[in-house]
Design a protein around this motif. Structure first.
Motif, PDB file in Angstrom:
ATOM      1  N   VAL A 176      -5.026   3.345  11.672  1.00 29.13           N
ATOM      2  CA  VAL A 176      -3.625   3.761  11.675  1.00 29.13           C
ATOM      3  C   VAL A 176      -2.700   2.554  11.487  1.00 29.13           C
ATOM      4  CG1 VAL A 176      -1.813   4.809  13.066  1.00 29.13           C
ATOM      5  CG2 VAL A 176      -4.079   5.840  12.997  1.00 29.13           C
ATOM      6  N   ILE A 177      -3.029   1.453  12.158  1.00 26.75           N
ATOM      7  CA  ILE A 177      -2.248   0.228  11.967  1.00 26.75           C
ATOM      8  C   ILE A 177      -2.281  -0.158  10.484  1.00 26.75           C
ATOM      9  CG2 ILE A 177      -2.168  -2.263  12.396  1.00 26.75           C
ATOM     10  CD1 ILE A 177      -3.227  -1.754  15.176  1.00 26.75           C
ATOM     11  N   ASN A 178      -3.477  -0.098   9.897  1.00 24.31           N
ATOM     12  CA  ASN A 178      -3.637  -0.575   8.531  1.00 24.31           C
ATOM     13  C   ASN A 178      -2.963   0.308   7.489  1.00 24.31           C
ATOM     14  OD1 ASN A 178      -4.876  -2.821   9.330  1.00 24.31           O
ATOM     15  ND2 ASN A 178      -6.805  -2.470   8.276  1.00 24.31           N
ATOM     16  N   VAL A 179      -2.889   1.598   7.731  1.00 30.35           N
ATOM     17  CA  VAL A 179      -2.148   2.451   6.796  1.00 30.35           C
ATOM     18  C   VAL A 179      -0.696   1.969   6.739  1.00 30.35           C
ATOM     19  CG1 VAL A 179      -1.232   4.757   6.397  1.00 30.35           C
ATOM     20  CG2 VAL A 179      -3.612   4.476   7.016  1.00 30.35           C
ATOM     21  N   GLY A 180      -0.166   1.599   7.901  1.00 28.76           N
ATOM     22  CA  GLY A 180       1.202   1.095   7.950  1.00 28.76           C
ATOM     23  C   GLY A 180       1.337  -0.266   7.299  1.00 28.76           C
ATOM     24  N   VAL A 181       0.477  -1.191   7.693  1.00 23.06           N
ATOM     25  CA  VAL A 181       0.595  -2.563   7.185  1.00 23.06           C
ATOM     26  C   VAL A 181       0.304  -2.617   5.674  1.00 23.06           C
ATOM     27  CG1 VAL A 181      -0.267  -4.919   7.402  1.00 23.06           C
ATOM     28  CG2 VAL A 181       0.031  -3.530   9.434  1.00 23.06           C
ATOM     29  N   ALA A 182      -0.538  -1.699   5.181  1.00 24.34           N
ATOM     30  CA  ALA A 182      -0.899  -1.709   3.756  1.00 24.34           C
ATOM     31  C   ALA A 182       0.305  -1.481   2.847  1.00 24.34           C
ATOM     32  CB  ALA A 182      -1.980  -0.672   3.468  1.00 24.34           C
ATOM     33  N   THR A 183       1.408  -0.955   3.386  1.00 17.76           N
ATOM     34  CA  THR A 183       2.600  -0.808   2.543  1.00 17.76           C
ATOM     35  C   THR A 183       3.079  -2.184   2.074  1.00 17.76           C
ATOM     36  OG1 THR A 183       3.946  -0.825   4.531  1.00 17.76           O
ATOM     37  CG2 THR A 183       3.409   1.324   3.610  1.00 17.76           C
ATOM     38  N   LEU A 184       2.799  -3.227   2.882  1.00 14.38           N
ATOM     39  CA  LEU A 184       3.243  -4.576   2.518  1.00 14.38           C
ATOM     40  C   LEU A 184       2.487  -5.122   1.307  1.00 14.38           C
ATOM     41  CD1 LEU A 184       3.610  -6.306   5.974  1.00 14.38           C
ATOM     42  CD2 LEU A 184       5.389  -5.397   4.498  1.00 14.38           C
ATOM     43  N   ALA A 185       1.363  -4.495   0.975  1.00 14.09           N
ATOM     44  CA  ALA A 185       0.578  -4.950  -0.167  1.00 14.09           C
ATOM     45  C   ALA A 185       1.419  -4.949  -1.438  1.00 14.09           C
ATOM     46  CB  ALA A 185      -0.660  -4.076  -0.339  1.00 14.09           C
ATOM     47  N   ALA A 186       2.408  -4.060  -1.485  1.00  8.46           N
ATOM     48  CA  ALA A 186       3.257  -3.968  -2.671  1.00  8.46           C
ATOM     49  C   ALA A 186       3.992  -5.283  -2.935  1.00  8.46           C
ATOM     50  CB  ALA A 186       4.256  -2.832  -2.514  1.00  8.46           C
ATOM     51  N   TYR A 187       4.240  -6.054  -1.883  1.00  4.31           N
ATOM     52  CA  TYR A 187       4.942  -7.332  -2.060  1.00  4.31           C
ATOM     53  C   TYR A 187       4.130  -8.326  -2.867  1.00  4.31           C
ATOM     54  CZ  TYR A 187       8.967  -6.682   0.957  1.00  4.31           C
ATOM     55  OH  TYR A 187      10.148  -6.278   1.477  1.00  4.31           O
ATOM     56  N   VAL A 188       2.812  -8.205  -2.793  1.00  2.00           N
ATOM     57  CA  VAL A 188       1.969  -9.198  -3.454  1.00  2.00           C
ATOM     58  C   VAL A 188       1.194  -8.595  -4.612  1.00  2.00           C
ATOM     59  CG1 VAL A 188       1.763 -10.816  -1.561  1.00  2.00           C
ATOM     60  CG2 VAL A 188       0.242  -8.851  -1.651  1.00  2.00           C
ATOM     61  N   ALA A 189       1.765  -7.554  -5.219  1.00  7.21           N
ATOM     62  CA  ALA A 189       1.177  -6.953  -6.412  1.00  7.21           C
ATOM     63  C   ALA A 189      -0.192  -6.355  -6.161  1.00  7.21           C
ATOM     64  CB  ALA A 189       1.087  -7.965  -7.554  1.00  7.21           C
ATOM     65  N   ALA A 190      -0.423  -5.912  -4.921  1.00  4.83           N
ATOM     66  CA  ALA A 190      -1.705  -5.282  -4.638  1.00  4.83           C
ATOM     67  C   ALA A 190      -1.582  -3.763  -4.648  1.00  4.83           C
ATOM     68  CB  ALA A 190      -2.246  -5.757  -3.288  1.00  4.83           C
ATOM     69  N   GLY A 191      -0.390  -3.254  -4.970  1.00  5.26           N
ATOM     70  CA  GLY A 191      -0.207  -1.809  -5.112  1.00  5.26           C
ATOM     71  C   GLY A 191      -0.075  -1.084  -3.797  1.00  5.26           C
ATOM     72  N   GLY A 192      -0.356   0.220  -3.821  1.00  5.14           N
ATOM     73  CA  GLY A 192      -0.218   1.034  -2.619  1.00  5.14           C
ATOM     74  C   GLY A 192       1.134   1.714  -2.540  1.00  5.14           C
ATOM     75  N   LEU A 193       1.304   2.510  -1.504  1.00  3.79           N
ATOM     76  CA  LEU A 193       2.519   3.328  -1.395  1.00  3.79           C
ATOM     77  C   LEU A 193       3.765   2.506  -1.112  1.00  3.79           C
ATOM     78  CD1 LEU A 193       0.836   6.267   0.458  1.00  3.79           C
ATOM     79  CD2 LEU A 193       2.025   6.422  -1.732  1.00  3.79           C
ATOM     80  N   GLY A 194       3.593   1.245  -0.742  1.00  2.00           N
ATOM     81  CA  GLY A 194       4.736   0.358  -0.552  1.00  2.00           C
ATOM     82  C   GLY A 194       5.561   0.220  -1.818  1.00  2.00           C
ATOM     83  N   GLU A 195       4.930   0.416  -2.982  1.00  2.00           N
ATOM     84  CA  GLU A 195       5.672   0.309  -4.248  1.00  2.00           C
ATOM     85  C   GLU A 195       6.832   1.288  -4.258  1.00  2.00           C
ATOM     86  OE1 GLU A 195       3.299   0.525  -7.760  1.00  2.00           O
ATOM     87  OE2 GLU A 195       2.227  -1.325  -7.298  1.00  2.00           O
ATOM     88  N   PHE A 196       6.563   2.526  -3.900  1.00  2.00           N
ATOM     89  CA  PHE A 196       7.635   3.526  -3.874  1.00  2.00           C
ATOM     90  C   PHE A 196       8.575   3.308  -2.698  1.00  2.00           C
ATOM     91  CE2 PHE A 196       5.609   7.171  -6.508  1.00  2.00           C
ATOM     92  CZ  PHE A 196       6.125   6.591  -7.666  1.00  2.00           C
ATOM     93  N   ILE A 197       8.015   2.938  -1.549  1.00  2.00           N
ATOM     94  CA  ILE A 197       8.857   2.799  -0.364  1.00  2.00           C
ATOM     95  C   ILE A 197       9.868   1.667  -0.561  1.00  2.00           C
ATOM     96  CG2 ILE A 197       8.907   2.287   2.105  1.00  2.00           C
ATOM     97  CD1 ILE A 197       6.144   3.575   2.331  1.00  2.00           C
ATOM     98  N   PHE A 198       9.372   0.464  -0.928  1.00  2.00           N
ATOM     99  CA  PHE A 198      10.289  -0.665  -1.077  1.00  2.00           C
ATOM    100  C   PHE A 198      11.152  -0.517  -2.316  1.00  2.00           C
ATOM    101  CE2 PHE A 198       6.876  -2.653   1.528  1.00  2.00           C
ATOM    102  CZ  PHE A 198       7.625  -2.722   2.668  1.00  2.00           C
ATOM    103  N   GLY A 199      10.551   0.044  -3.380  1.00  2.00           N
ATOM    104  CA  GLY A 199      11.338   0.322  -4.581  1.00  2.00           C
ATOM    105  C   GLY A 199      12.467   1.278  -4.251  1.00  2.00           C
ATOM    106  N   GLY A 200      12.150   2.318  -3.506  1.00  2.00           N
ATOM    107  CA  GLY A 200      13.146   3.325  -3.139  1.00  2.00           C
ATOM    108  C   GLY A 200      14.262   2.734  -2.302  1.00  2.00           C
TER     109      GLY A 200
END
Lengths: 257, 519
Positions: free
Chosen positions: B147-171
């Motif tokens: 559960v922690i990692n599903v949350g932290v994985a959104t940060l992957a978008a910052y380093v071009a590793a993809g994931g749902l952070g792309e939409f969240i931070f883009g949005g």
């Protein structure tokens, strides 16, 4: 198998828990290690299957030092019954009984046949086979514990307060059953208890211990009739008093009142 | 709500991709944490003296904020899945080590003794008795970690590793609620799904623990099977560029450009292209590292990008309240040419000088520096977006205003996008920030197509001025915000390639790139 314990000593730092203990149990005999809590009887028992290693002295099985065997092989040849039965809570009754045969690599069919045989012998209904220990009564758990210890038909059975967790009625019943059990007759048994009545009911030999030292060792009635020292005398007097207390009609009053 | 579903339908491919990447990152890091954490947890049950040290160490790692951990790992591991997985791995470690340890030490000693007395070897005691009995506790740890990692994985978008952070931070950056929710809702559902699924295993998997862990490992390996069907050139674009009308959508419209795009934080783009993690980036024309990193800026041969004249935007009420403010800010008008700004950016990004240092040196050289003196009689709040040039400009404004007026300057820097920065200005949370005419036009004003076409139809000599005055007039009229005199430089969006690639592929213009990307 004849079990001979010679000059067995266990020290933890400066504290001597078992001091120069020597006893012998003949094949098919029952030795009871009797004494108060902390007298060293359980430590002695655990040194027999090497759960604890002695500081000095040795244990011989049919005149061969038990340390010459691989420790796992040794333990698989000794049944072990514990207080509270020590059953594995995540195993069913059948799986618990099958532990040692599986470790020994028996065929599944042979394990099943042996399990059913033991269930019948210990008067456990077959529908309990797939039950977990938590679903059993205290008496049933203790029978399964014994079945597990006997599964691979070991020549030696070690019992550590095997009836300790049972209520007095169940305890007396099961003890009697055990005493009459054909399968246990041929076994060399070492049993640890603090219960004098239990010791007298089951023992061929009693070894009464205090503070790690053997106070007297012999046949039950020798200890009662010819106490070797004041401690033995006192120990049995106390036991008699409590027996009197229980049998006295006005329970709670002191003897002599 | 209907808009939301439309967005999801239109972006279904992208969304599926992000969800799969997100699951892949979470499971892969979890598998690594299990592979390391479980043996370590078991080891410290055998060496109790080390338990405090190991658990303490893992605990400290977990207290480090995830974004800070990412920051520490980028210099070591570069850009891409590496640092993202490493952060997730480190975060998952503590719950797994701790729960393995607690689970095993919590096994009734009598049961362990019985197992030994039956003649089990140490390995058999561990695998047949201790681990199965520790299973519920161990799985609770895996559950927490997942559960922690599903949350932290959104940060992957910052380093071009993809994931749902792309939409969240883009949005968030684009103030696009639908995009934000299209990332946030699946992320929340994933967390709930992982929690429930693992909860089921916790109740049912006690004697099949090995199988279950095997499946987790196998599934997570699938995430590493390279995805096929992508073009050769990998683009790394900042989220604002992906969403803005003058960004990637504009290029798609004007050129028909089609690239395989990964989202990446704009401050990490240059490092990413240099290290080869991506091949094309959306940069700024005044970027200081273009030369140092040997990058080729592609010519915008069809004029998809508007001019971006930089100027301070200030709330009109503030200008009226503090009459000294406007002339002070205008001292910088025309002083910063393209080459000067590029040089200042270079000093920050490549030579690692601080924005304050650079700003002071520049003002001293230009003869505009005055030390602060006298009491303060008022206060203005200065904002900036989150990239180097904006930090330098706001440092410069701060020194300038505090030296030339009696105002105190409070800086609120690092807004995540144009929309956020401008919203802050409109609501009065900040009083001024540096903005670019093209950005004001396309991101804030968003004029109707006829107006845009008429502006674009102007000859290139008069177009920049016309756009600036249009923006100036509209901002004043609609928002009560003034555009002061331009600083002199133009910071245009531009696409960049490595020189080597550009030469090898014969790419000089965006049209060339469009052609090259089709193959």
């Amino acid at each position: 198998m004849r079990l001979s314990i010679q000059h067995l000593t266990k020290k933890y730092g400066n504290r001597t828990v078992v001091n120069n203990l020597s006893v012998t149990v003949g094949a098919g005999e029952t030795l009871v290690l009797l004494g108060t809590s902390g007298c060293g009887k359980t430590t002695t028992l655990r040194m027999i299957n090497r759960l604890i290693e002695p500081s000095s002295g040795q244990i011989l099985g049919n005149d061969i030092d038990i340390r010459q065997q691989d420790v796992q092989t040794l333990r698989r040849s000794m049944g072990y019954v514990m207080q509270e039965s020590g059953l594995f809570p995540h195993y069913t009754v059948a799986q618990n009984i099958a532990v040692v045969p599986r470790l020994l690599g028996w065929e599944p069919a042979r394990i099943m046949a042996r399990t059913l045989e033991l269930m019948a012998m210990l008067r456990l209904p077959d529908n309990l086979l797939n039950h977990y220990p938590a679903q059993l009564s205290g008496g049933q758990r203790q029978r399964v514990g014994l079945a597990r210890a006997l599964a691979a038909d070991p020549p030696i059975v070690l019992m550590d307060e095997p009836f300790g967790a049972l209520d007095p009625i169940t305890r007396a019943g099961i003890r009697q059953e055990f005493a009459q059990l054909e399968a246990l007759r041929s076994k060399t048994i070492v049993l640890v208890t603090h219960d004098v009545a239990e010791a007298f009911a089951l023992a061929d030999q009693i070894c009464l211990m205090d503070a790690g030292v053997v106070q007297q060792y012999g046949k039950p009635h020798d200890l009662l009739d010819h106490p070797a020292n004041a401690f033995v005398q006192h120990f049995f007097d106390l036991a008699r008093q409590s027996a009197w207390l229980i049998s006295s009609p006005s329970s709670g009053s002191k003897p002599g009142n | 709500m209907a808009d939301f579903f439309t967005f999801v339908r239109e972006q279904a491919g992208q969304l599926t991709n992000q969800i799969l990447t997100h699951i892949g990152l979470t499971l892969a890091s979890l598998a690594m944490a299990l592979a390391v954490g479980m043996p370590l947890g078991i080891f410290i049950t055998r060496q109790r003296r080390l338990a405090a040290v190991v658990l303490g160490g893992a605990g400290v790692l977990q207290t480090v904020p995830s974004i800070a951990l990412l920051g520490v790992l980028i210099p070591l591991l570069g850009i891409g899945a590496g640092p993202a997985l490493a952060v997730l791995f480190l975060y998952a470690l503590l719950p797994i080590i701790r729960n393995t340890y607690v689970g095993i030490t919590g096994v009734n000693p009598a049961i362990r003794e019985a197992a030994q007395a039956m003649g089990m070897t140490d390995w058999q005691v561990l695998t047949r008795v201790e681990l199965p009995l520790a299973w519920p506790v161990l799985l609770a740890g895996i559950r927490t970690a997942a559960v922690i990692n599903v949350g932290v994985a959104t940060l992957a978008a910052y380093v071009a590793a993809g994931g749902l952070g792309e939409f969240i931070f883009g949005g968030i950056a684009l103030n696009n609620t639908n995009m934000m929710l299209a990332g946030a809702i699946p992320a929340a559902l994933l967390a709930v799904g992982f929690d429930q699924g693992l909860g089921w295993l916790q109740r049912h998997g006690q004697n099949r623990g090995g199988t279950v862990l095997g499946i987790v490992l196998a599934v997570s390996l699938l995430a590493f099977i390279p995805q096929t069907g992508q073009t050769r050139l990998q683009a790394g674009f900042a989220h604002e560029f992906i969403g803005r009308a003058d960004g990637y959508p504009g290029l798609q419209k004007t050129y028909g450009l089609k690239l395989s795009v990964r989202l990446i934080d704009q401050s990490l783009m240059y490092e990413a292209i240099r290290s080869g993690a991506v091949d094309v980036i959306s940069g700024y024309s005044t970027e200081g590292r273009i030369k140092a990193f040997n990058l080729r800026v592609l010519t915008d041969d069809r004029h998809a990008f508007p001019p971006y004249a930089a100027a301070p935007v200030v709330r009109q009420v503030v200008l009226t309240q503090y009459p000294t403010l406007q002339p002070t800010l205008n001292l910088l008008a025309g002083k910063l040419t393209d080459s000067v700004m590029t040089e200042l950016n270079y000093r920050a990004d490549y030579l690692h000088q601080s924005p304050e240092q650079i700003a002071r040196a520049f003002l001293q050289q230009a003869g505009l520096y005055q030390p602060v003196s006298g009491p303060r009689t008022g206060q203005v709040v200065l904002g900036s977006k989150v990239f180097t040039e904006q930090y330098i400009l706001s440092a410069m404004y701060k020194l300038l205003i505090e030296g030339h007026t009696s105002l105190r300057v409070v800086a609120k820097t690092g807004f995540g996008g144009t929309q956020l920065c401008f919203s802050a200005l409109r609501t009065g949370a900040i009083d001024l920030y540096p903005e670019y005419s093209g950005t004001g036009l396309l991101v804030i004003l968003q004029p109707s197509p006829p107006i845009l076409d008429s502006l674009n139809a102007l000859p290139s000599t008069t177009r920049p001025d016309a756009i600036f005055s249009y923006v100036q007039q509209q901002f004043s009229h609609r928002y009560g915000v003034a555009w002061l005199q331009p600083l002199g430089f133009n910071n245009a969006y531009c696409l960049m390639l490595r020189q080597v690639d550009a030469r090898q592929l014969h790419i000089q213009t965006i049209s060339d790139l469009t052609v090259a990307a089709r193959h």
